[in-house]
Design a protein around this motif. Structure first.
Motif, PDB file in Angstrom:
ATOM      1  N   VAL A   1      10.942  13.146   9.545  1.00 38.26           N
ATOM      2  CA  VAL A   1       9.788  12.278   9.808  1.00 38.26           C
ATOM      3  C   VAL A   1      10.004  11.505  11.108  1.00 38.26           C
ATOM      4  O   VAL A   1       9.091  11.393  11.933  1.00 38.26           O
ATOM      5  CB  VAL A   1       9.548  11.324   8.617  1.00 38.26           C
TER       6      VAL A   1
ATOM      7  N   HIS B   1       9.875  13.979   1.656  1.00 39.36           N
ATOM      8  CA  HIS B   1       9.128  13.279   2.709  1.00 39.36           C
ATOM      9  C   HIS B   1       9.740  11.912   2.975  1.00 39.36           C
ATOM     10  O   HIS B   1       9.047  10.901   3.029  1.00 39.36           O
ATOM     11  CB  HIS B   1       7.647  13.172   2.331  1.00 39.36           C
TER      12      HIS B   1
ATOM     13  N   LYS C   1       0.792  -1.237   0.000  1.00 40.85           N
ATOM     14  CA  LYS C   1       0.000   0.000   0.000  1.00 40.85           C
ATOM     15  C   LYS C   1       0.820   1.281   0.000  1.00 40.85           C
ATOM     16  O   LYS C   1       0.301   2.345  -0.320  1.00 40.85           O
ATOM     17  CB  LYS C   1      -0.925   0.028   1.233  1.00 40.85           C
ATOM     18  N   CYS C   2       2.069   1.223   0.405  1.00 40.36           N
ATOM     19  CA  CYS C   2       2.829   2.453   0.622  1.00 40.36           C
ATOM     20  C   CYS C   2       4.074   2.551  -0.259  1.00 40.36           C
ATOM     21  O   CYS C   2       4.478   3.646  -0.644  1.00 40.36           O
ATOM     22  CB  CYS C   2       3.271   2.559   2.082  1.00 40.36           C
TER      23      CYS C   2
ATOM     24  N   TYR D   1      -6.127   6.630   5.242  1.00 41.54           N
ATOM     25  CA  TYR D   1      -6.301   5.183   5.391  1.00 41.54           C
ATOM     26  C   TYR D   1      -7.225   4.803   6.537  1.00 41.54           C
ATOM     27  O   TYR D   1      -7.378   3.625   6.823  1.00 41.54           O
ATOM     28  CB  TYR D   1      -4.935   4.510   5.569  1.00 41.54           C
TER      29      TYR D   1
ATOM     30  N   LYS E   1      -2.642  13.504   4.011  1.00 41.77           N
ATOM     31  CA  LYS E   1      -2.016  14.820   4.054  1.00 41.77           C
ATOM     32  C   LYS E   1      -2.067  15.370   2.636  1.00 41.77           C
ATOM     33  O   LYS E   1      -1.622  14.704   1.690  1.00 41.77           O
ATOM     34  CB  LYS E   1      -0.565  14.661   4.530  1.00 41.77           C
ATOM     35  N   ALA E   2      -2.617  16.561   2.498  1.00 48.13           N
ATOM     36  CA  ALA E   2      -2.772  17.137   1.173  1.00 48.13           C
ATOM     37  C   ALA E   2      -1.393  17.436   0.589  1.00 48.13           C
ATOM     38  O   ALA E   2      -0.488  17.774   1.351  1.00 48.13           O
ATOM     39  CB  ALA E   2      -3.598  18.421   1.282  1.00 48.13           C
ATOM     40  N   PRO E   3      -1.215  17.364  -0.718  1.00 42.47           N
ATOM     41  CA  PRO E   3      -2.232  16.989  -1.700  1.00 42.47           C
ATOM     42  C   PRO E   3      -2.239  15.497  -2.066  1.00 42.47           C
ATOM     43  O   PRO E   3      -3.244  15.023  -2.593  1.00 42.47           O
ATOM     44  CB  PRO E   3      -1.819  17.816  -2.925  1.00 42.47           C
ATOM     45  N   LYS E   4      -1.152  14.762  -1.752  1.00 41.14           N
ATOM     46  CA  LYS E   4      -1.071  13.430  -2.386  1.00 41.14           C
ATOM     47  C   LYS E   4      -1.112  12.248  -1.445  1.00 41.14           C
ATOM     48  O   LYS E   4      -1.277  11.118  -1.888  1.00 41.14           O
ATOM     49  CB  LYS E   4       0.219  13.348  -3.216  1.00 41.14           C
ATOM     50  N   MET E   5      -0.916  12.454  -0.145  1.00 43.99           N
ATOM     51  CA  MET E   5      -0.905  11.322   0.780  1.00 43.99           C
ATOM     52  C   MET E   5      -2.355  10.900   1.058  1.00 43.99           C
ATOM     53  O   MET E   5      -3.129  11.686   1.606  1.00 43.99           O
ATOM     54  CB  MET E   5      -0.180  11.742   2.061  1.00 43.99           C
ATOM     55  N   PRO E   6      -2.738   9.679   0.629  1.00 38.26           N
ATOM     56  CA  PRO E   6      -4.141   9.257   0.812  1.00 38.26           C
ATOM     57  C   PRO E   6      -4.477   9.015   2.277  1.00 38.26           C
ATOM     58  O   PRO E   6      -3.583   8.812   3.094  1.00 38.26           O
ATOM     59  CB  PRO E   6      -4.217   7.914   0.052  1.00 38.26           C
TER      60      PRO E   6
ATOM     61  N   GLU F   1       8.997  13.024  14.470  1.00 36.06           N
ATOM     62  CA  GLU F   1       7.576  13.153  14.807  1.00 36.06           C
ATOM     63  C   GLU F   1       7.157  12.036  15.763  1.00 36.06           C
ATOM     64  O   GLU F   1       7.715  10.947  15.737  1.00 36.06           O
ATOM     65  CB  GLU F   1       6.738  13.090  13.524  1.00 36.06           C
TER      66      GLU F   1
ATOM     67  N   CYS G   1       4.634   4.675  -3.571  1.00 34.94           N
ATOM     68  CA  CYS G   1       4.907   6.115  -3.465  1.00 34.94           C
ATOM     69  C   CYS G   1       6.166   6.391  -2.640  1.00 34.94           C
ATOM     70  O   CYS G   1       6.959   7.250  -2.988  1.00 34.94           O
ATOM     71  CB  CYS G   1       3.733   6.840  -2.825  1.00 34.94           C
ATOM     72  N   HIS G   2       6.315   5.678  -1.537  1.00 37.62           N
ATOM     73  CA  HIS G   2       7.409   6.001  -0.604  1.00 37.62           C
ATOM     74  C   HIS G   2       8.685   5.211  -0.862  1.00 37.62           C
ATOM     75  O   HIS G   2       9.732   5.552  -0.315  1.00 37.62           O
ATOM     76  CB  HIS G   2       6.952   5.788   0.838  1.00 37.62           C
TER      77      HIS G   2
ATOM     78  N   VAL H   1      -1.254  11.154  10.435  1.00 42.77           N
ATOM     79  CA  VAL H   1      -1.027  11.397   9.003  1.00 42.77           C
ATOM     80  C   VAL H   1      -1.529  10.204   8.188  1.00 42.77           C
ATOM     81  O   VAL H   1      -2.192  10.378   7.152  1.00 42.77           O
ATOM     82  CB  VAL H   1       0.475  11.635   8.698  1.00 42.77           C
ATOM     83  N   ILE H   2      -1.229   8.998   8.663  1.00 41.25           N
ATOM     84  CA  ILE H   2      -1.639   7.802   7.909  1.00 41.25           C
ATOM     85  C   ILE H   2      -3.167   7.672   7.939  1.00 41.25           C
ATOM     86  O   ILE H   2      -3.792   7.379   6.921  1.00 41.25           O
ATOM     87  CB  ILE H   2      -0.956   6.538   8.479  1.00 41.25           C
TER      88      ILE H   2
HETATM   89  C1  HEC Z   1      -0.252   8.012  -3.770  1.00 44.48           C
HETATM   90  C2  HEC Z   1       1.059   8.074  -3.146  1.00 44.48           C
HETATM   91  C3  HEC Z   1       1.159   7.727  -1.658  1.00 44.48           C
HETATM   92  C4  HEC Z   1       0.752   6.570  -1.027  1.00 44.48           C
HETATM   93  C5  HEC Z   1       0.084   5.356  -1.641  1.00 44.48           C
HETATM   94  C6  HEC Z   1       1.143   6.725   0.363  1.00 44.48           C
HETATM   95  N1  HEC Z   1       1.723   7.935   0.570  1.00 44.48           N
HETATM   96 FE1  HEC Z   1       2.410   8.643   2.381  1.00 44.48          FE
HETATM   97  N2  HEC Z   1       2.770  10.452   1.502  1.00 44.48           N
HETATM   98  C7  HEC Z   1       2.691  10.721   0.149  1.00 44.48           C
HETATM   99  C8  HEC Z   1       3.059  12.113  -0.081  1.00 44.48           C
HETATM  100  C9  HEC Z   1       3.135  12.798  -1.434  1.00 44.48           C
HETATM  101  C10 HEC Z   1       3.353  12.642   1.206  1.00 44.48           C
HETATM  102  C11 HEC Z   1       3.730  14.089   1.525  1.00 44.48           C
HETATM  103  C12 HEC Z   1       2.468  14.858   1.863  1.00 44.48           C
HETATM  104  C13 HEC Z   1       2.721  16.345   1.886  1.00 44.48           C
HETATM  105  O1  HEC Z   1       3.106  16.860   2.950  1.00 44.48           O
HETATM  106  O2  HEC Z   1       2.579  16.973   0.847  1.00 44.48           O
HETATM  107  C14 HEC Z   1       3.173  11.575   2.161  1.00 44.48           C
HETATM  108  C15 HEC Z   1       3.382  11.711   3.519  1.00 44.48           C
HETATM  109  C16 HEC Z   1       3.442  10.662   4.405  1.00 44.48           C
HETATM  110  C17 HEC Z   1       3.838  10.767   5.780  1.00 44.48           C
HETATM  111  C18 HEC Z   1       4.265  12.051   6.490  1.00 44.48           C
HETATM  112  C19 HEC Z   1       5.657  12.417   6.038  1.00 44.48           C
HETATM  113  C20 HEC Z   1       6.027  13.809   6.485  1.00 44.48           C
HETATM  114  O3  HEC Z   1       6.828  14.422   5.748  1.00 44.48           O
HETATM  115  O4  HEC Z   1       5.532  14.281   7.515  1.00 44.48           O
HETATM  116  C21 HEC Z   1       3.779   9.506   6.316  1.00 44.48           C
HETATM  117  C22 HEC Z   1       4.134   9.087   7.735  1.00 44.48           C
HETATM  118  C23 HEC Z   1       3.314   8.626   5.267  1.00 44.48           C
HETATM  119  N3  HEC Z   1       3.118   9.349   4.120  1.00 44.48           N
HETATM  120  C24 HEC Z   1       3.124   7.274   5.408  1.00 44.48           C
HETATM  121  C25 HEC Z   1       2.483   6.473   4.462  1.00 44.48           C
HETATM  122  C26 HEC Z   1       2.088   5.109   4.686  1.00 44.48           C
HETATM  123  C27 HEC Z   1       2.362   4.310   5.960  1.00 44.48           C
HETATM  124  C28 HEC Z   1       1.450   4.693   3.552  1.00 44.48           C
HETATM  125  C29 HEC Z   1       0.788   3.351   3.288  1.00 44.48           C
HETATM  126  C30 HEC Z   1      -0.316   2.973   4.174  1.00 44.48           C
HETATM  127  C31 HEC Z   1       1.473   5.791   2.612  1.00 44.48           C
HETATM  128  N4  HEC Z   1       2.114   6.848   3.197  1.00 44.48           N
HETATM  129  C32 HEC Z   1       0.949   5.741   1.327  1.00 44.48           C
HETATM  130  C33 HEC Z   1       2.296   9.852  -0.840  1.00 44.48           C
HETATM  131  C34 HEC Z   1       1.757   8.589  -0.633  1.00 44.48           C
END
Ligand code: HEC
Length: 103
Positions: free
Chosen positions: A59, A52, A37-38, A82, A75-80, A62, A41-42, A70-71
């Motif tokens: 990170v 990020h 799931k993650c 859950y 978090k706008a715009p792209k972090m979905p 925190e 992107c990450h 956040v999870i």
């Molecule tokens: C579609 C792409 C995408 C997916 C899928 C995704 N993320 Fe993210 N995530 C991002 C982006 C882009 C950011 C930065 C958000 C911002 O501040 O603009 C982010 C931010 C975060 C942050 C905060 C980081 C910070 O800089 O504070 C965490 C923690 C995180 N994601 C965990 C997860 C986890 C765990 C999953 C899976 C369950 C996940 N993400 C799935 C794109 C994604």
């Protein structure tokens, strides 16, 4: 006396094994959830989302509660978000997994 000690040891070992199974399964589940799931992107190492880096100091400094939020909420715009897709324990497991990425 000796045989009693051996019995106690056997029982204690059995308990330790039984108790450790759910813990290690949780860790494996979190790794699998992160991969499915993650990681797209990450990245497998948490470094792929530019600015990020989940393994980096910004990170990692925190709190668990902040990362869980956040999870859960996204978090706008792209972090979905859950909250409706993962259980609270799964989100906690992911935070624990993110801690293992720390450098
Ligand atoms: C579609 C792409 C995408 C997916 C899928 C995704 N993320 Fe993210 N995530 C991002 C982006 C882009 C950011 C930065 C958000 C911002 O501040 O603009 C982010 C931010 C975060 C942050 C905060 C980081 C910070 O800089 O504070 C965490 C923690 C995180 N994601 C965990 C997860 C986890 C765990 C999953 C899976 C369950 C996940 N993400 C799935 C794109 C994604």
């Amino acid at each position: 006396m000796k045989s009693i000690n051996a019995k106690v040891l056997t029982i204690a070992t059995a308990f330790a094994v039984v108790l450790s199974i759910p813990l290690s399964m949780q860790a494996q589940d979190a790794a699998a959830t992160y991969k499915s799931k993650c990681a797209m992107c990450h990245g497998a190492d948490g470094k792929k989302a530019a600015g990020h880096d989940l393994s980096g100091a910004d990170v990692q400094k925190e709190s668990d509660a902040d990362l869980e939020a956040v999870i859960a909420n996204g978090k706008a715009p792209k972090m979905p978000k859950y909250a409706d897709k993962l259980k609270p324990e799964e989100i906690k497991g992911l935070v624990a997994y993110i801690r293992t990425l720390k450098q």
